[in-house]
Scaffold this motif. Structure first.
Motif, mmCIF file in Angstrom:
data_model
loop_
_atom_site.group_PDB
_atom_site.id
_atom_site.type_symbol
_atom_site.label_atom_id
_atom_site.label_comp_id
_atom_site.label_asym_id
_atom_site.label_seq_id
_atom_site.Cartn_x
_atom_site.Cartn_y
_atom_site.Cartn_z
ATOM 1 N N ALA A 124 0.829 -1.207 0.000
ATOM 2 C CA ALA A 124 0.000 0.000 0.000
ATOM 3 C C ALA A 124 0.862 1.255 0.000
ATOM 4 C CB ALA A 124 -0.932 -0.002 1.209
ATOM 5 N N ALA A 125 1.989 1.205 0.718
ATOM 6 C CA ALA A 125 2.838 2.391 0.872
ATOM 7 C C ALA A 125 3.385 2.877 -0.463
ATOM 8 C CB ALA A 125 3.973 2.088 1.843
ATOM 9 N N TYR A 126 4.024 1.979 -1.231
ATOM 10 C CA TYR A 126 4.606 2.475 -2.483
ATOM 11 C C TYR A 126 3.553 2.688 -3.565
ATOM 12 C CZ TYR A 126 4.942 -2.431 -4.235
ATOM 13 O OH TYR A 126 4.688 -3.724 -4.649
ATOM 14 N N THR A 127 2.387 2.043 -3.422
ATOM 15 C CA THR A 127 1.288 2.323 -4.355
ATOM 16 C C THR A 127 0.746 3.725 -4.121
ATOM 17 O OG1 THR A 127 0.695 -0.027 -4.403
ATOM 18 C CG2 THR A 127 -0.957 1.535 -5.184
ATOM 19 N N ILE A 128 0.646 4.125 -2.871
ATOM 20 C CA ILE A 128 0.189 5.467 -2.526
ATOM 21 C C ILE A 128 1.159 6.518 -3.055
ATOM 22 C CG2 ILE A 128 -0.054 7.074 -0.576
ATOM 23 C CD1 ILE A 128 -1.346 4.783 0.983
ATOM 24 N N VAL A 129 2.447 6.225 -2.959
ATOM 25 C CA VAL A 129 3.462 7.206 -3.333
ATOM 26 C C VAL A 129 3.463 7.478 -4.836
ATOM 27 C CG1 VAL A 129 5.942 7.641 -3.479
ATOM 28 C CG2 VAL A 129 4.970 6.714 -1.378
ATOM 29 N N GLY A 130 3.449 6.421 -5.649
ATOM 30 C CA GLY A 130 3.658 6.630 -7.077
ATOM 31 C C GLY A 130 2.591 6.135 -8.010
ATOM 32 N N GLY A 131 1.471 5.630 -7.485
ATOM 33 C CA GLY A 131 0.405 5.167 -8.360
ATOM 34 C C GLY A 131 0.867 4.077 -9.314
ATOM 35 N N PHE A 132 0.397 4.141 -10.559
ATOM 36 C CA PHE A 132 0.687 3.071 -11.510
ATOM 37 C C PHE A 132 2.160 3.034 -11.924
ATOM 38 C CE2 PHE A 132 0.428 0.892 -15.677
ATOM 39 C CZ PHE A 132 -0.158 -0.271 -15.233
ATOM 40 N N TYR A 133 2.825 4.174 -11.878
ATOM 41 C CA TYR A 133 4.265 4.163 -12.155
ATOM 42 C C TYR A 133 4.994 3.260 -11.165
ATOM 43 C CZ TYR A 133 4.342 7.970 -15.592
ATOM 44 O OH TYR A 133 4.174 8.736 -16.727
ATOM 45 N N SER A 134 4.701 3.433 -9.876
ATOM 46 C CA SER A 134 5.361 2.623 -8.848
ATOM 47 C C SER A 134 5.029 1.151 -9.002
ATOM 48 C CB SER A 134 4.938 3.115 -7.458
ATOM 49 O OG SER A 134 5.417 4.402 -7.206
ATOM 50 N N VAL A 135 3.763 0.855 -9.259
ATOM 51 C CA VAL A 135 3.335 -0.535 -9.408
ATOM 52 C C VAL A 135 4.041 -1.197 -10.591
ATOM 53 C CG1 VAL A 135 1.369 -1.992 -10.001
ATOM 54 C CG2 VAL A 135 1.093 -0.191 -8.294
ATOM 55 N N SER A 136 4.151 -0.486 -11.708
ATOM 56 C CA SER A 136 4.753 -1.067 -12.915
ATOM 57 C C SER A 136 6.236 -1.343 -12.742
ATOM 58 C CB SER A 136 4.544 -0.119 -14.105
ATOM 59 O OG SER A 136 3.174 0.048 -14.367
ATOM 60 N N TYR A 137 6.960 -0.371 -12.221
ATOM 61 C CA TYR A 137 8.412 -0.535 -12.142
ATOM 62 C C TYR A 137 8.836 -1.473 -11.010
ATOM 63 C CZ TYR A 137 9.174 2.849 -15.816
ATOM 64 O OH TYR A 137 9.200 3.476 -17.044
ATOM 65 N N THR A 138 8.073 -1.536 -9.925
ATOM 66 C CA THR A 138 8.385 -2.543 -8.904
ATOM 67 C C THR A 138 8.076 -3.941 -9.439
ATOM 68 O OG1 THR A 138 6.187 -2.176 -7.929
ATOM 69 C CG2 THR A 138 8.058 -1.053 -6.894
ATOM 70 N N ASP A 139 7.077 -4.048 -10.310
ATOM 71 C CA ASP A 139 6.765 -5.341 -10.923
ATOM 72 C C ASP A 139 7.943 -5.882 -11.727
ATOM 73 O OD1 ASP A 139 4.274 -5.508 -9.857
ATOM 74 O OD2 ASP A 139 3.182 -4.979 -11.677
ATOM 75 N N VAL A 140 8.672 -5.009 -12.385
ATOM 76 C CA VAL A 140 9.822 -5.429 -13.184
ATOM 77 C C VAL A 140 10.864 -6.101 -12.293
ATOM 78 C CG1 VAL A 140 11.735 -4.662 -14.624
ATOM 79 C CG2 VAL A 140 9.452 -3.659 -14.935
ATOM 80 N N LEU A 141 11.195 -5.428 -11.194
ATOM 81 C CA LEU A 141 12.171 -5.996 -10.259
ATOM 82 C C LEU A 141 11.639 -7.276 -9.622
ATOM 83 C CD1 LEU A 141 14.791 -5.883 -8.647
ATOM 84 C CD2 LEU A 141 13.680 -4.287 -7.063
ATOM 85 N N GLN A 142 10.368 -7.290 -9.287
ATOM 86 C CA GLN A 142 9.782 -8.456 -8.636
ATOM 87 C C GLN A 142 9.777 -9.673 -9.555
ATOM 88 O OE1 GLN A 142 6.185 -6.461 -7.709
ATOM 89 N NE2 GLN A 142 6.948 -5.587 -5.793
ATOM 90 N N LEU A 143 9.489 -9.472 -10.833
ATOM 91 C CA LEU A 143 9.481 -10.603 -11.760
ATOM 92 C C LEU A 143 10.883 -11.189 -11.913
ATOM 93 C CD1 LEU A 143 7.781 -12.334 -13.665
ATOM 94 C CD2 LEU A 143 8.351 -10.747 -15.506
ATOM 95 N N ILE A 144 11.892 -10.344 -11.936
ATOM 96 C CA ILE A 144 13.273 -10.831 -12.012
ATOM 97 C C ILE A 144 13.589 -11.711 -10.804
ATOM 98 C CG2 ILE A 144 15.696 -10.121 -11.946
ATOM 99 C CD1 ILE A 144 14.844 -7.595 -13.511
ATOM 100 N N LEU A 145 13.159 -11.269 -9.620
ATOM 101 C CA LEU A 145 13.404 -12.049 -8.404
ATOM 102 C C LEU A 145 12.636 -13.372 -8.424
ATOM 103 C CD1 LEU A 145 13.325 -9.214 -5.718
ATOM 104 C CD2 LEU A 145 15.328 -10.447 -6.554
ATOM 105 N N ILE A 146 11.422 -13.356 -8.959
ATOM 106 C CA ILE A 146 10.623 -14.586 -9.051
ATOM 107 C C ILE A 146 11.343 -15.617 -9.917
ATOM 108 C CG2 ILE A 146 8.462 -15.578 -9.915
ATOM 109 C CD1 ILE A 146 7.125 -12.879 -9.284
ATOM 110 N N VAL A 147 11.806 -15.176 -11.080
ATOM 111 C CA VAL A 147 12.480 -16.092 -12.010
ATOM 112 C C VAL A 147 13.748 -16.666 -11.383
ATOM 113 C CG1 VAL A 147 13.674 -16.240 -14.220
ATOM 114 C CG2 VAL A 147 11.536 -14.966 -14.054
ATOM 115 N N ILE A 148 14.573 -15.799 -10.795
ATOM 116 C CA ILE A 148 15.830 -16.261 -10.194
ATOM 117 C C ILE A 148 15.558 -17.236 -9.050
ATOM 118 C CG2 ILE A 148 17.851 -15.543 -8.863
ATOM 119 C CD1 ILE A 148 17.839 -12.937 -10.464
#
Length: 573
Positions: A166-190
């Protein structure tokens, strides 16, 4: 103890990193406008869009649930990966082009434009339930994983995850959600790719894992109806999700949105292989000989089978990366669900129904408060409902029965549907679904469809699909009946169109009354003298037909006045 300490430190570092990326992504916002916050200004590129959509679909319920069902019932019942992946392709074929061309912001926009703000608010309820159940399922997955791997109370992990998402979603809206998703997907794969070979190489695991067929599973003939019902629910119930459409609407072009959907389909299917193989490994493991565990694992423990494998069948450092994969999967889906429901509430409920003139700053704060409320509801759900895989089914349930027929018809037959059909469809679908029962929620089956199993209290008939078809048919029939009754004047729209579904008929009736009143006034000689025309005509017509179309009357009066003045000038000359 070492894994507990270092694992805890790792989780804290991971969460802080997510928050940091979210805050950085938030700086990309150009303003606090609605499209900028909710859709990143429709400027997301293909690569980021591809990564954020896969990360959203491949959540904790997707990963943990796939491992769970492969361990308990086998491949034959592992429907979530294929069902939800197919839903992306069908959503692209049925809705992407039409909805992007209309430049919608949420998937409720076309319904609200057609049926009004109040009915649009009613349709928000199943969408909200879907997002809350989905958020609950992925938070549940993380909670159970941290309990097994780090011996941390699940309540702490669930609440902490909800707060950070909720915290980073509040801060940056869809920008925050999209770019954190990129990092999160990399971590999921690894994390997943690293865990699979180490788990397979454990001494307690039978090396004929794939040659054995005990992981394939079987669908009994008596269960075929239930099997097809569940698969169709996942496919079509996986379509009307704001989380998907939010990513589609945020893309720069329609073509890139279509490419995104096709590529993401393959990405989601591929991402199901590692957790599925982990479930197979768990099924082929002699758990009584696993060091530190020394007991058998029952099917009732299926929801924690993935963290069990990570904890006991891999080295500590590998287990840590696997936990990172689960945490990343949870956060990537949680933030998407939280933002999607918050976007629909702020735009389709608050602004449309209560504050049409709300400014950007006010809407931003409404969105932020909504994020906090929905994150709280998701956490509560995670702490009160058991199976992760069950929750992943449940979240698509109401959406399949209620929302899918509504979206399908409003996009492909907007001219034929109306508010009367919409409400009939909504309540008939809801009524039949509730009467069909839901054992795990404590709702008894009032209607027992054919092949009902009295012992397990299970509906073997594909009753959810039947409920959906009933809702779809009700929409078509009632909409058609209402249109025929009003348009052929069997019922007067002025008196009986209480839902205001046929305003054009009311306008036509009013115009007819105006012309009738106009003729009567003309015959009575009202138009003698130019100075009286404007006042007498407007008053007379207003008295005759009410205040509606006063502007039209005034326009007509001006025309008459000009005509009379022209005649007067002509006679003078």
């Amino acid at each position: 103890m070492a894994i507990y300490v270092w694992g805890l430190v790792g989780i804290v570092v991971f969460y802080i990193a997510m928050l940091g990326v979210g805050i950085w992504a938030g700086t990309k916002q150009k303003n606090h406008g609605e499209e900028e916050v909710m859709l990143a200004g429709r400027s997301i590129g293909t690569v980021v869009g591809f990564l954020t959509l896969i990360a959203t679909w491949v959540g904790g319920a997707y990963i943990n649930g796939t491992a769970e069902v492969m361990f308990t019932t086998g491949l034959a019942w592992c429907q979530v990966p294929i069902g939800y992946s197919l839903s992306i392709i069908l959503a692209m074929l049925l809705f992407v082009r039409q909805m992007r061309e209309a430049r919608y912001v949420t998937m409720l926009d076309p319904m609200q434009q057609k049926y009004g703000s109040q009915v649009g608010g009613l349709l928000y309820i199943p969408a909200l339930c879907g997002d809350v159940f989905w958020t609950g399922s992925i938070l549940n997955a993380l909670g159970s994983s941290l309990v097994v791997i780090l011996d941390i109370d699940s309540r702490i992990s669930v609440i902490a995850s909800a707060v950070f998402a909720a915290a980073y979603t509040i801060v940056g809206g869809f920008y925050s959600v999209s770019y954190t998703d990129v990092l999160q997907l990399i971590l999921i794969v690894i994390g997943l790719l690293l865990s699979v070979p180490f788990a397979y190489q454990n001494e307690a695991v039978s090396k004929n894992v794939l040659s054995s067929t005990n992981w394939v599973g079987k669908v009994e003939r008596a269960d075929l109806g239930e099997w097809f019902d569940s698969l169709l629910l996942l496919i079509f119930g996986g379509i009307p999700w704001q989380g998907y459409f939010q990513r589609i609407f945020s893309m720069k072009t329609t073509k890139s949105a279509q490419i995104l959907s096709v590529v993401s389909f393959f990405g989601c299917v591929i991402m199901a292989f590692p957790p599925a193989f982990i479930g197979i490994v768990a099924k082929s493991t002699d758990w009584a000989n696993v060091e530190g565990f020394r007991r058998n694992v029952s099917d009732s423990e299926g929801e924690i089978i993935l963290p069990l494998v990570l904890r006991y069948l891999t080295p500590n450092w590998v287990s840590f990366f696997g936990l990172g994969a689960i945490s990343a999967a949870v956060m990537s889906s949680a933030d998407a669900s939280i933002l999607s429901s918050s976007s629909m509430f702020s735009r389709n409920i608050y602004k449309a129904a209560f504050r049409p003139k709300a400014g950007d700053r006010e809407m931003l704060w409404v969105l932020r408060i909504s994020v906090m409320v929905i994150a709280t509801l998701g956490a509560i759900t995670a702490l009160t409902v058991g199976s992760v895989y069950y929750l992943s089914y449940l979240c698509a349930d109401l959406i399949y029965v209620i929302l899918f027929p509504q979206l399908l018809l409003i996009i492909h037959w907007a001219q034929g549907v109306n508010t009367y059909g919409c409400l009939a469809s909504y309540f008939i679908g809801l009524f039949l679904r509730v009467l069909g029962g839901e054992k795990r929620l404590g709702i008894p089956a009032v209607i027992k469809f054919p092949y009902y199993d009295e012992v397990t209290e299970t509906q073997k008939f594909p009753f959810k699909t039947l409920c959906m078809f009933c809702a779809l048919s009700a929409h078509l029939l009632v909409s058609t009946a209402a249109r025929l009754l009003f348009e052929h004047r069997y019922i007067e729209a002025d008196k009986w169109d209480v839902l205001k579904a046929f305003p054009h008929l009311k306008s036509r009736n009013t115009d007819t009354e105006f012309r009738k009143g106009f003729d009567e006034i003309s015959m009575s000689g009202t138009y003698k003298g130019t100075e009286k025309v404007g006042i007498v005509n407007t008053a007379a017509v207003t008295e005759k037909i009410g205040i509606v179309n006063t502007a039209v009357v005034t326009d007509s009066t001006d025309d008459i006045k000009n005509s009379i003045e022209t005649k007067k000038d002509y006679s003078t000359s």
